[in-house]
Design a protein around this motif. Structure first.
Motif, short mmCIF file in Angstrom:
data_model
loop_
_atom_site.label_atom_id
_atom_site.label_comp_id
_atom_site.label_asym_id
_atom_site.label_seq_id
_atom_site.Cartn_x
_atom_site.Cartn_y
_atom_site.Cartn_z
N PRO A 98 4.82 4.69 9.00
CA PRO A 98 3.78 5.76 9.57
C PRO A 98 2.84 4.76 10.48
N VAL A 99 2.53 5.58 11.06
CA VAL A 99 1.47 4.92 12.68
C VAL A 99 -0.14 6.10 12.01
N LEU A 100 -1.23 5.05 12.24
CA LEU A 100 -2.43 5.56 12.06
C LEU A 100 -3.30 5.64 13.08
N GLU A 101 -3.46 6.15 13.94
CA GLU A 101 -4.41 7.04 15.22
C GLU A 101 -5.87 7.10 14.60
N ASP A 102 -7.39 6.52 14.49
CA ASP A 102 -7.86 7.26 14.09
C ASP A 102 -9.02 7.07 15.19
N SER A 131 11.64 6.49 -4.46
CA SER A 131 11.93 7.84 -3.13
C SER A 131 13.23 7.81 -2.94
N GLN A 132 13.86 6.70 -2.73
CA GLN A 132 15.32 7.30 -2.46
C GLN A 132 16.41 6.47 -3.59
N GLY A 183 10.49 12.80 5.35
CA GLY A 183 11.72 11.90 4.37
C GLY A 183 11.63 10.86 4.16
N SER A 184 10.21 10.28 4.77
CA SER A 184 9.19 8.26 4.89
C SER A 184 8.95 7.88 3.40
#
Length: 223
Positions: free
Chosen positions: A56-60, A172-173, A10-11
């Motif tokens: 969000p968060v990225l994990e690589d 988006s909202q 929903g973000s």
């Protein structure tokens, strides 16, 4: 190793990342974080992924990165994407609008969401002076965008860039937090073009709408 992206469907911020990744052809593994259940507020999430408790968060691999704009720039750098601009001047203008969006634009859209959606869901009273302040700032920024977008299809140059996604985030909202976007015809025409010419952006709109509308219905909230 597949890149993981943590976030709630929903973000609008997650939407900016998933749209860009799909356009760039980057495979990502989505890890759902239910913001309404407070899953980003746990000690584990804050200590390992984002101390602010935001997505969000990225994990690589062993690399962690938060903030949607930074994530998109990181992904673009991995594949040498033209979404950062095609010339040196264009690249700096893309960065200009991405930084501008964070300081002059999306921050006030977030305030309107918190006041009109978040507080309604939590059964709290809205702070009308805060809403008025945020709307005033939002309108001042929208006026600048409306002038900039006169005769333009994209924020920078003649092609889609990450700047378009950063500026488009508040749409988006639009029907929930009700930012005064519809008062600015050039801004609306630009976003309508994005929905029509960038199918990935239209797809993520449907995802956000489904998530938000389903949640609001489940808690009996009508905005």
């Amino acid at each position: 190793m597949t890149i993981k992206i943590y976030g709630d469907p929903g973000s609008g911020s997650l939407r900016r990342v998933t749209t860009a990744a799909k356009i760039m052809g980057i495979e990502i593994e989505r890890v759902n974080v239910d913001l309404f259940k407070g899953e980003s507020q746990t000690d584990e999430f804050k200590s390992r992924l984002n101390p602010h408790g935001l997505t969000p968060v990225l994990e690589d691999g062993d690399f962690i990165l938060y903030e949607a704009a930074a994530i998109n720039l990181y992904l673009a750098n991995k594949v040498d994407s033209l979404l950062v601009g095609t010339t040196e001047k264009d690249r700096f203008q893309v960065l200009q609008w991405m930084f501008w969006s964070g300081e002059q634009w999306r921050i006030f859209a977030t305030t309107l969401f918190d006041e009109r959606v978040g507080k309604t869901v939590m059964g709290l009273s809205k702070n009308e002076p805060v809403i008025a302040f945020a709307e005033g700032k939002f309108r001042a920024a929208a006026k600048v965008l409306n002038q900039h977008l006169e005769g333009r299809k994209f924020m920078v140059g003649q092609a889609l860039t990450l700047a378009d996604f950063d500026i488009a985030g508040p749409f988006s909202q639009i029907d929930r937090s009700k930012p005064p976007l519809r008062d600015y015809p050039n801004l609306m025409a630009w976003h309508d073009n994005l929905l029509q010419s960038v199918p990935e952006w239209a797809e993520t709109k449907a995802e956000v709408d489904n998530r938000m509308d389903s949640f609001l219905e489940s808690v009996g909230v009508k905005l």
